[in-house]
Design an enzyme around this catalytic site. Sequence first.
Site, PDB file in Angstrom:
ATOM      1  N   ILE A 172     -11.351   2.425   1.794  1.00  0.00           N
ATOM      2  CA  ILE A 172     -10.332   1.817   2.658  1.00  0.00           C
ATOM      3  C   ILE A 172     -10.136   2.703   3.890  1.00  0.00           C
ATOM      4  O   ILE A 172      -9.890   3.914   3.771  1.00  0.00           O
ATOM      5  CB  ILE A 172      -8.995   1.660   1.905  1.00  0.00           C
ATOM      6  CG1 ILE A 172      -9.174   0.728   0.700  1.00  0.00           C
ATOM      7  CG2 ILE A 172      -7.917   1.111   2.843  1.00  0.00           C
ATOM      8  CD1 ILE A 172      -7.943   0.604  -0.181  1.00  0.00           C
ATOM      9  N   GLU A 177      -9.013   5.901  -2.896  1.00  0.00           N
ATOM     10  CA  GLU A 177      -9.223   4.623  -2.209  1.00  0.00           C
ATOM     11  C   GLU A 177     -10.689   4.210  -2.201  1.00  0.00           C
ATOM     12  O   GLU A 177     -11.105   3.347  -1.411  1.00  0.00           O
ATOM     13  CB  GLU A 177      -8.693   4.704  -0.776  1.00  0.00           C
ATOM     14  CG  GLU A 177      -9.426   5.643   0.143  1.00  0.00           C
ATOM     15  CD  GLU A 177      -8.880   7.069   0.156  1.00  0.00           C
ATOM     16  OE1 GLU A 177      -9.030   7.740   1.188  1.00  0.00           O
ATOM     17  OE2 GLU A 177      -8.303   7.503  -0.867  1.00  0.00           O
TER      18      GLU A 177
END
Length: 306
Positions: free
Chosen positions: A182, A224
């Site tokens: 991300i 992430e």
Amino acid sequence: MVLEEGINQDFEFYFRLLKDLADGICIANDHMKIVFWNAPMVQNLDYSTTEAWGQSLVDLLQLRSAHNEENHFLEEDIRRMAFEGVVTTVFCRHRAGHSVAMQVRINTFTDPESGCRGFVLIFCDALAKGTIEKGVMELKEIAYFDQLTGLPNRRYLEIEMEKHLSSFRRYHIPFGVLLIDIDFFKKVNDTYGHDNGDRVLQALGQTLLTETRKDDVKTRWGGEEFVLLTRLSDPDKLIAFGERLRAIIEKAPVEIPESGITIHFTISIGVTLSRPGDDRNTLLKRCDDMLYKSKKEGRNRVSGLF
């Protein structure tokens, strides 16, 4: 007949073993008369050893099908169950009159010296067994699944990657690997808070579940970062697969209705295919290099090395 009388020394160990087993053991002769009743049977049904010895197996236990309590087992049913050798869930009569759910396996025996024949019934608490099995499943879920996203975790991925590599080495079946990160996730957390950052992670996890094939392995690698294993083996199709995921995420912001917040986020992806001589580390290193390339070139893009 009391088994303890005249038992020869060679069998004393086995006799003690039967008495001390955690499972309930009931032994009956060929006439269905109980000749052995160990301590767990006393605990489960409250009949003492003295009360059980010599009693009719059918009359004392009053075995009934767990699926149909009206179905009382007769001698022929017990002989059939012994022949089939399957584990069956039954109801047994407790000394106080109520029913106790048990799992039972019935085996036959024949003493080669005396010719004595009979039945060995091995009982375990069906509820306890079910509780143990449920506990094992829960432990597996904790061990192999990420609780936040519901996706399999790093440990699960390592196992699946070894399976894919084994198939590749033996059968030359290539597979693709996508490493997804991300973009600016720290900024998301700093701006919107960690709870809302968690929602972003959950949204990405849900997209991976719904927008990939059933046999693709979708995992949260950590933080992430997410990793996918896919049987797509054409470089162009693999890049297109990554591009499709990237575009879906870009067009699907996370809405936080209670706060009136809309969180837009994007992902960067590194892609590669398995090669001869690869191991888990070399595969992930190529993916990581390609992810770094995507980040360096502006993020929100897919880079591949084949």
